[in-house]
Enzyme design. Structure first.
Site, PDB file in Angstrom:
ATOM      1  N   ASP A 180       0.844  -1.201   0.000  1.00  0.00           N
ATOM      2  CA  ASP A 180       0.000   0.000   0.000  1.00  0.00           C
ATOM      3  C   ASP A 180       0.887   1.262   0.000  1.00  0.00           C
ATOM      4  O   ASP A 180       0.638   2.212  -0.754  1.00  0.00           O
ATOM      5  CB  ASP A 180      -0.891  -0.051   1.251  1.00  0.00           C
ATOM      6  CG  ASP A 180      -1.668   1.227   1.486  1.00  0.00           C
ATOM      7  OD1 ASP A 180      -2.735   1.373   0.875  1.00  0.00           O
ATOM      8  OD2 ASP A 180      -1.209   2.075   2.276  1.00  0.00           O
ATOM      9  N   LYS A 184       1.262   4.270  -2.872  1.00  0.00           N
ATOM     10  CA  LYS A 184       1.110   5.701  -2.582  1.00  0.00           C
ATOM     11  C   LYS A 184       2.378   6.469  -2.962  1.00  0.00           C
ATOM     12  O   LYS A 184       2.306   7.579  -3.480  1.00  0.00           O
ATOM     13  CB  LYS A 184       0.769   5.899  -1.108  1.00  0.00           C
ATOM     14  CG  LYS A 184      -0.642   5.417  -0.788  1.00  0.00           C
ATOM     15  CD  LYS A 184      -0.889   5.369   0.692  1.00  0.00           C
ATOM     16  CE  LYS A 184      -2.307   4.923   1.002  1.00  0.00           C
ATOM     17  NZ  LYS A 184      -2.491   4.546   2.400  1.00  0.00           N
ATOM     18  N   GLY A 282     -11.408   6.225   7.039  1.00  0.00           N
ATOM     19  CA  GLY A 282     -12.639   6.534   7.762  1.00  0.00           C
ATOM     20  C   GLY A 282     -13.198   7.886   7.340  1.00  0.00           C
ATOM     21  O   GLY A 282     -13.106   8.276   6.178  1.00  0.00           O
TER      22      GLY A 282
END
Ligand SMILES: NC(=O)c1ccc[n+]([C@@H]2O[C@H](COP(=O)([O-])OP(=O)(O)OC[C@H]3O[C@@H](n4cnc5c(N)ncnc54)[C@H](OP(=O)(O)O)[C@@H]3O)[C@@H](O)[C@H]2O)c1
Length: 408
Positions: A180, A184, A282
Site C-alpha cells: 500500500d 502511494k 474513515g
C-alpha cells in the site's frame, strides 16, 4: 453517502450534489446508512449509460472492474473521483493520458493521506526542481502497529487490534509488507518529480519482522521506528524506497503515532521540512472524497482541465536501483550468548569497510541462550552491507539478522 447526508453543506460550497445512483456488488447486504432504496443497483451501466450523470465516484478498490469503469466513464464524457491508489499506481499513466486527451478531470486526493490533501500540495508546487525529497508515513496500519509495539504490545496483538479498529485492509500484507505504501509513493513521486513508476518496481521492506527489541534498541541510539516511504533526488537519479526506518527522536515524523499519516517535504536549501499530519481512513477519507466531488464539479462547470503531468521514467530522471542506495543501518542480530560473537561480527564488518558507530545489548532480553544484539553502522553502500551480512549469517552463533535503515 453518510457524510453527504449528515454534513454536506451546499451553502458553503456553492455546489449541489445530487446522488443519482449507487452501484454495489451485493444488493442483499444490510447497510447502516440511509439512502433512497430506488437508487441502488448492481448494474454499472445504470451509471455509465446515463447521459445526465456528470461525475462517477469509484470506491470499489483493486484493478478490475475499477479500471474499466474509470476509463469508460472518461470515454462517456464523465469526470471521475476515486480513492483507489492501487489502480492509479498501476494504470495511472493510461488513466491520466486518456483524461487529458478527452479533457476530463480526475479527483484523487483521497487515494493518499486523504485528509491532508498532500497530492494537491505537491501538485501546486510550481516546479519539478524545487523539492529534494519527500518522507512519508503513508500507511496508518503499519504506524499503528509500531506505535502499539512501542507501548509494549506484541506485533500480532497490535495487528489484531488494528483489524478490530478497522484500520487494517482485508489482506494484511498490503499494509504490513509495504505494498500500500509503495502504491502511494508511486503516486506521490509522479506528482513531485514528474516520473511515473509502476509501484512494483519500488524497493520495499515491510514491518512484519520488526520486534520489540528493535524498538528498544532504536531508542537507546536516540531513534524511533516509523514505516517510511521515501523519494529523494540524488545526482545519480531518483531514489524510491519503502521500509521501517530509524528516525531521529527530534524529527517531526517521530511524534506521529497511532493510525496517523504524515508527509515531510524537503525543499532545496532549507533544512526544516514542511510537514503535514492527518488521517487517511474513515471519515477523514470521506471528507476528502466529497471535497474532490466539489472540486471536480466546479472545474466541470467552468470547463477547466487541471491534471498532473505524469510521464514514464526518462533518462533525465532515472530511478536508482537498490544496490546504489547508501544509508546508515541498525543491524539487529539474535546470537548465542557466547564470548567472541561481537568480535567476530565486528571483524567481518571491518573487512568490508563498514564503520561501527554504536552497540546496544540489554541482558534482560536474553531468552534461553539467545540474546539480541544491535549494531549501528555508518553508510557504506548496500552492496558492502549485504555482502558482510551474508558472511555473518554463516557464523554458527548468529541465528537471525534484521538490517533496518536509519534516516539522517
Ligand atoms: N476505507 C477507507 O478508509 C479508505 C481510505 C482511503 C482510500 N480508500 C480506498 O477506497 C476504496 C474502497 O475502500 P473501502 O474500504 O470502502 O472498501 P469496501 O468496504 O470493500 O467497499 C467496496 C465497495 O465496492 C463495492 N463493490 C465491490 N465490487 C464491486 C463490483 N464488481 N461492482 C460494483 N460494486 C462493487 C462493494 O459493494 P458491496 O457493498 O455490495 O460489497 C462495496 O460497496 C479502495 O480503493 C480503498 O483503497 C479507502
Amino acid at each position: 453517502v453518510d457524510y453527504i447526508n449528515r454534513l454536506y453543506d451546499k451553502d458553503k460550497t456553492g455546489v449541489e450534489i445530487n446522488l443519482e445512483r449507487i452501484v454495489v456488488k451485493d444488493l442483499l447486504k444490510s447497510r447502516d446508512v440511509s439512502f433512497d432504496e430506488e437508487k441502488i443497483s448492481d448494474d454499472r451501466d445504470d451509471i455509465l449509460r446515463r447521459d445526465d450523470i456528470d461525475i462517477v465516484v469509484e470506491l470499489i478498490g483493486g484493478y478490475e472492474p475499477s479500471l474499466s469503469i474509470i476509463l469508460e466513464s472518461i470515454e462517456r464524457g464523465k469526470d471521475v473521483v476515486t480513492a483507489n491508489k492501487a489502480v492509479l499506481a498501476k494504470y495511472g499513466y493510461e488513466i491520466f493520458s486518456k483524461a487529458r486527451r478527452l479533457r476530463r478531470n480526475i479527483g484523487f486526493q483521497a487515494s493518499v493521506c486523504g485528509e491532508m490533501r498532500v497530492l494537491d500540495i505537491l501538485f501546486n508546487i510550481p516546479s519539478f526542481k524545487d523539492v529534494e525529497a519527500i518522507l512519508g508515513i503513508v500507511n496508518g496500519t503499519s504506524n499503528y502497529i509500531l506505535s502499539r509495539m512501542e507501548d509494549g504490545e506484541s506485533y500480532y496483538d497490535a495487528l489484531e487490534e488494528a483489524y478490530e479498529k478497522g484500520y487494517a485492509e482485508r489482506d494484511p500484507s498490503l499494509d504490513v509488507e509495504g505494498i500500500d505504501a509503495a502504491q502511494k509513493l508511486s503516486l506521490l513521486s509522479s506528482i513531485v518529480f514528474g516520473i511515473f513508476l509502476d509501484f512494483e518496481g519500488i524497493s520495499r521492506e515491510g514491518i512484519s519482522r520488526v520486534t520489540k527489541s528493535d524498538i528498544k534498541y532504536a531508542k537507546t541510539f536516540g531513534y524511533v521506528i516509523r514505516p517510511l516511504a521515501i523519494a529523494k533526488r540524488r545526482s545519480e537519479g531518483i531514489e524510491l524506497r519503502v521500509h521501517p526506518t530509524l528516525v531521529p527522536e527530534t524529527h517531526p515524523l517521530a511524534a506521529v503515532r497511532d493510525e496517523n499519516n504524515a508527509l515531510s517535504i524537503y525543499f532545496y536549501g532549507r533544512k526544516e521540512p514542511l510537514t503535514v499530519i492527518g488521517k487517511g481512513a474513515g471519515e477523514p477519507a470521506a471528507r476528502s472524497i466529497v471535497a474532490d466531488i466539489v472540486d471536480v464539479a466546479r472545474k466541470r462547470s467552468r470547463g477547466l482541465l487541471n491534471l498532473p503531468r505524469i510521464e514514464y521514467s526518462s533518462e533525465k530522471s532515472r530511478v536508482m536501483s537498490v544496490e546504489e542506495f547508501e544509508t546508515p543501518y541498525c543491524l539487529r542480530f539474535f546470537v548465542e550468548d557466547k564470548p567472541g560473537t561481537l568480535g567476530n561480527i565486528a571483524l567481518i564488518l571491518g573487512n568490508y569497510g563498514i564503520n561501527i558507530s554504536g552497540v546496544a545489548q540489554v541482558p534482560e532480553d536474553k531468552v534461553g541462550d539467545i540474546m539480541p544484539l544491535a549494531i549501528k553502522v555508518d553508510s557504506a553502500g548496500d552492496e558492502a552491507i549485504y555482502k558482510a551480512l551474508k558472511e555473518i549469517r554463516r557464523l554458527d552463533r548468529v541465528k537471525e539478522i534484521l538490517p533496518i535503515r536509519i534516516y539522517e
